[in-house]
Design a protein around this motif. Structure first.
Motif, short mmCIF file in Angstrom:
data_model
loop_
_atom_site.label_atom_id
_atom_site.label_comp_id
_atom_site.label_asym_id
_atom_site.label_seq_id
_atom_site.Cartn_x
_atom_site.Cartn_y
_atom_site.Cartn_z
N TYR A 76 0.84 -1.20 0.00
CA TYR A 76 0.00 0.00 0.00
C TYR A 76 0.87 1.25 0.00
N ASN A 77 1.94 1.23 0.79
CA ASN A 77 2.82 2.39 0.84
C ASN A 77 3.65 2.53 -0.44
N HIS A 80 -7.49 1.95 5.12
CA HIS A 80 -8.49 1.73 6.16
C HIS A 80 -9.33 0.49 5.87
N ASN A 118 1.51 4.07 -2.96
CA ASN A 118 0.88 5.32 -2.53
C ASN A 118 -0.65 5.24 -2.59
N LYS A 119 -1.18 4.15 -2.09
CA LYS A 119 -2.63 3.98 -2.10
C LYS A 119 -3.28 4.93 -1.11
N SER A 120 -4.55 5.21 -1.32
CA SER A 120 -5.26 6.20 -0.51
C SER A 120 -5.48 5.71 0.91
N SER A 121 -5.72 6.65 1.80
CA SER A 121 -6.00 6.30 3.19
C SER A 121 -7.27 5.48 3.30
N ALA A 122 -8.20 5.70 2.37
CA ALA A 122 -9.44 4.91 2.36
C ALA A 122 -9.15 3.46 2.05
N ASP A 123 -8.24 3.22 1.10
CA ASP A 123 -7.85 1.84 0.77
C ASP A 123 -7.16 1.17 1.95
#
Length: 264
Positions: A186-187, A197, A190-195
């Motif tokens: 994910y990092n 979560h 650079n996936k979204s905070s929604a992803d």
């Protein structure tokens, strides 16, 4: 009045038993109580379910995590046993529970553990296969011994629609589950905070309650090393209790009188 008596080891932790006494106003001992020391339970059947899909990188960090985690577990027929299941698009039994009767032999096997690989993350399939097959008597599972599952994964499952049923089946089978969410992929993307979560909520859903004892998340594969001690302590707490709940550990040990423990 109560005070410490003598110390003894319980796995990786040191305990100090105690004695309580009734004393007169002139400080003469009228009677005393020193309960027998409670024995530490040693038997656990632990199955590690490893996500080995292509997004796990580097695989060597997963192996390092396993080596550091397993080296402190006493392996043996009357002690703990460890099985390893890896998954991606398919599932493979890498180590059976009764395959090794000592820790060094298990560690040597783990040093050469291959990555499963695969473009999909079939977490429900991995968990269900471990539940149905890894805990079979034929693979070394022992009647009456606590069942523990440690799930390590770095992404949302492609078979998420099966998770609720699979986790209910684990609950029905009395399997205590520790979930570890690895955020490396994910990092890196650079996936979204929604992803992020959404992924974390999924791994929380497969972990046993309370989540504070059973759920971990780390920034990447290398950071898995930072949770080894905490994970080991939580599993040892389960090992030392008569019920499938880490919270009862200190309460049960306190039955030995005035007691305290230190981590070594």
């Amino acid at each position: 009045a109560c005070g410490p008596q003598y110390g003894y080891m319980c796995g990786q932790q040191q305990y100090i038993s105690g004695v309580c006494a009734n004393v007169s106003s002139s400080f003469e001992i009228l009677n005393s109580i020193a309960p027998a020391v409670q024995e530490c339970a040693k038997e656990l059947d632990i199955v590690i379910v490893l996500d080995g899909s292509n997004s796990i990188y580097p695989w060597s960090s997963i192996v390092e995590f396993l080596l550091k985690f397993l080296k402190n577990i006493e392996i043996g027929p009357r002690l703990s046993q460890v099985g390893i299941v890896s998954y991606g698009e398919t599932v493979t039994h890498r180590v059976n529970l009764s395959q090794f009767d000592n820790t060094p032999a298990l560690l040597e096997k783990v040093r050469h553990l291959p990555q499963q690989t695969g473009f999909k993350t079939m977490t429900a399939l991995g968990i269900d296969t471990a539940r149905e097959e890894a805990f079979m008597k034929e693979r070394g599972a022992r009647p009456g011994v606590k069942k523990v599952m440690v799930i390590v994964t770095d992404g949302e499952s492609h078979d998420f629609y099966n998770l609720n049923k699979v986790i209910k089946d684990c609950e029905d089978d009395g399997i205590e589950r520790f979930g570890i969410a690895v955020l490396g992929d994910y990092n890196r993307q650079n996936k979204s905070s929604a992803d992020v979560h959404k992924f974390i909520k999924e791994i929380e859903s497969i972990s046993s309650e309370p989540l504070g004892d059973h759920f971990f998340n780390v920034s990447d594969e290398v950071a898995l090393l930072t949770i080894v001690d905490a994970l080991g302590s939580r599993i040892f707490a389960l090992e030392a209790t008569s019920g499938n709940d880490t919270r009862s550990f200190e309460m049960e040990m306190s039955q030995a009188g005035f007691s305290a423990h230190t981590y070594t």
